[in-house]
Enzyme design. Structure first.
Site, PDB file in Angstrom:
ATOM      1  N   SER A 167      45.977  26.008  -0.236  1.00  0.00           N
ATOM      2  CA  SER A 167      46.276  27.194  -1.027  1.00  0.00           C
ATOM      3  C   SER A 167      44.993  27.807  -1.542  1.00  0.00           C
ATOM      4  CB  SER A 167      47.176  26.845  -2.214  1.00  0.00           C
ATOM      5  OG  SER A 167      46.486  26.024  -3.139  1.00  0.00           O
ATOM      6  N   LYS A 168      45.102  29.050  -2.002  1.00  0.00           N
ATOM      7  CA  LYS A 168      43.943  29.774  -2.514  1.00  0.00           C
ATOM      8  C   LYS A 168      43.322  29.065  -3.706  1.00  0.00           C
ATOM      9  CE  LYS A 168      42.530  34.344  -4.125  1.00  0.00           C
ATOM     10  NZ  LYS A 168      42.980  35.718  -4.439  1.00  0.00           N
ATOM     11  N   ARG A 169      44.159  28.415  -4.509  1.00  0.00           N
ATOM     12  CA  ARG A 169      43.661  27.756  -5.717  1.00  0.00           C
ATOM     13  C   ARG A 169      42.705  26.611  -5.393  1.00  0.00           C
ATOM     14  NH1 ARG A 169      49.023  28.278  -6.646  1.00  0.00           N
ATOM     15  NH2 ARG A 169      49.399  26.082  -6.181  1.00  0.00           N
ATOM     16  N   GLN A 170      42.847  26.026  -4.206  1.00  0.00           N
ATOM     17  CA  GLN A 170      42.060  24.835  -3.896  1.00  0.00           C
ATOM     18  C   GLN A 170      40.994  25.057  -2.839  1.00  0.00           C
ATOM     19  OE1 GLN A 170      45.894  22.356  -3.628  1.00  0.00           O
ATOM     20  NE2 GLN A 170      44.353  20.871  -4.183  1.00  0.00           N
ATOM     21  N   GLY A 171      40.767  26.297  -2.461  1.00  0.00           N
ATOM     22  CA  GLY A 171      39.720  26.513  -1.468  1.00  0.00           C
ATOM     23  C   GLY A 171      39.763  27.914  -0.895  1.00  0.00           C
TER      24      GLY A 171
END
Length: 482
Positions: free
Chosen positions: A258-262
């Site tokens: 996901s965007k939150r993690q990379g």
């Protein structure tokens, strides 16, 4: 007779214009593209923009340009046309309303007048009691008179699918074979929202049928929606396409990518200078493998080797180290002319004059041994275009007696003729070490430092070949004392 034999393969990539193209979206597009090309079929781009609250201006154009940038040319789409258009769903709204009306008249859909406030309370109760969050059917069997009364009063409504609640459904998925679900666990999905626009479920089924889509290849997150979709096909009296649901993309800790993690935007990887050949090669191996387990493929080779039956069920790890390795492989193995052309924007952005094309090609050929993406190329090339600077520690080495002897020797020898090839420089190195009695790092470190600005780096013949006779002599003279 299989479906592929019975009719033309037609597949679609149907993103929502909510921003950049996610690497997961690129994989979906790539697998659809490869399946179409392998079977001499059609690859269609359809924009699913019925969720207007999430749509971002300019996103459609960005999606199309990104697909083209990586070489995935679609046969039909918003800017290509085709006999099944329009290919943007908000331009097809009347089609969906007509089909929803058909379902209402057949008793396979119904008006729902529940307020958002009531639905929120319902969801809260279901969560607290650990039950599935789904509609409770309050409006499912409203008398016809009550429905007409509510409509005449202008009470806001949505249209829901009247999904059967008894029994279970069993369906085929190319990746997962037989899949079974209890009908009681399937929600009465909203088909038409209060704004009059369709949800994904109605719009995608109607469009897939009308656009004659033969295979729906999409992410695993849509697997639970298949029963609703199959029921819609049956309700309309249509044949359902074949389904293939791709495994999830995972971070190294096996959480969902996901965007939150990379970094998950395809455009970002392109801007960083990953070659499209490397990116596609890396992406195709996320959940698919060939019979011989090879790893390096051109796009044409992917088209020839790809098949749906070699897609894995298990989630695929998005391993950045693997991407970097593959990036380095392509930077080193594609033609130097191609790599140089792709690297040009990064040199121009850095203000480096690369008008001497012969020198530029030599610089790129040297620098590509040290990088895995083109944006790093400049870092390994600036020393050939700018004056060198030395630290105090460097100056101590440069001013040593043996270093000064080396510089004098090389200036004298190089000035004897205008052109030197790498083989001649290698021969001169052998003669110099013999005549001067200076060997190993005592020979190479001072010489490389003067020519390159560092004791470590390319070999001496490569440096002199890039700098040329005059450039090499100038740098050596700059390091001579007195």
């Amino acid at each position: 007779m299989t479906r592929i034999e019975a009719k033309e393969v037609r597949v679609r990539f149907a993103p929502s214009p909510t921003g950049y193209l996610h690497v997961g979206g690129l994989r979906t597009a790539l697998f659809n593209y490869l399946f179409a090309r392998k079977n001499k079929g059609k690859f269609i781009l359809r924009i699913e923009d019925t969720d207007q609250k999430r749509s971002i201006p300019g996103a459609v154009e960005k999606l199309m340009s990104t697909l083209k940038a990586v070489g995935l040319e679609y046969d039909e789409g918003p800017d290509r046309g085709g006999e099944f258009g329009p290919y943007i769903q908000t331009e097809r709204s009347e089609i969906y309303r007509d089909h929803a009306k058909t379902l209402l008249e057949a008793g396979q859909a119904y008006y729902c007048f529940c307020t958002e406030e009531r639905l929120e309370k319902l969801r809260d109760v279901q969560k607290k009691t650990k039950r599935p969050t789904m509609y409770d059917g309050k409006c499912r069997d409203l008398p016809k008179e009550k429905v007409e009364e509510n409509l005449s009063k202008g009470i806001p409504y949505v249209i829901r699918l009247k999904y059967p609640k008894e029994g279970r459904i069993v369906f085929d998925d190319i990746v997962r074979q037989k899949v079974a679900m209890e009908n009681s666990q399937v929600d009465d999905q909203i088909l038409i929202k209060s704004d009059g626009l369709p949800t994904y479920h109605l719009a995608s089924v109607v469009d897939d049928h009308l656009m004659e889509i033969s295979h729906v290849i999409r992410g695993e997150e849509w697997l639970s929606s298949v029963p609703k979709h199959i029921y819609l096909y049956e309700s309309f009296g249509w044949e359902a396409p074949s389904f293939a649901h791709l495994p999830l993309l995972l971070n190294s800790d096996r959480s969902k990518l996901s965007k939150r993690q990379g970094d998950v935007a395809v455009e970002s990887y392109l801007e960083k200078g990953y070659l499209t050949e490397a990116l596609l090669n890396f992406i195709v191996l996320l959940g698919w493998h060939a019979a011989d387990d090879r790893e390096i493929y051109t796009l044409q080779e992917m088209e020839e080797a790809f098949s749906l039956d070699r897609i894995n069920k298990a989630g695929a790890i998005f391993d950045t180290e693997k991407l970097n390795w593959m990036g380095g492989y392509y930077v080193r193995h594609l033609s130097v002319e191609y790599v140089a052309e792709k690297s040009r924007p990064y040199f121009e952005a850095a203000g480096i004059d690369i008008s001497d094309n012969e020198k530029y090609l030599k610089v790129v050929n040297m620098a590509r041994d040290y990088v895995y993406r083109l944006s790093d190329m400049v870092e390994h090339a600036t020393m050939f275009y700018e004056d060198l600077t030395f630290s105090d520690e460097d100056r101590i080495l440069i001013e040593e007696e043996n270093a000064q002897r080396l510089y004098s020797f090389w200036v004298e020898e190089l000035e004897k003729k205008a052109d030197w090839d790498p083989e001649e420089i290698s021969s001169l190195i052998k003669r110099a070490t013999g005549e001067m009695g200076i060997k190993g790092k005592n020979f190479y470190f001072p010489l490389r430092l003067a020519l390159f600005g560092s004791c470590h780096g390319p070999d001496i013949p490569t440096l002199i070949d890039i700098l040329g006779r005059d450039g090499s002599v100038k740098r050596l003279k700059d390091c001579l004392s007195g």
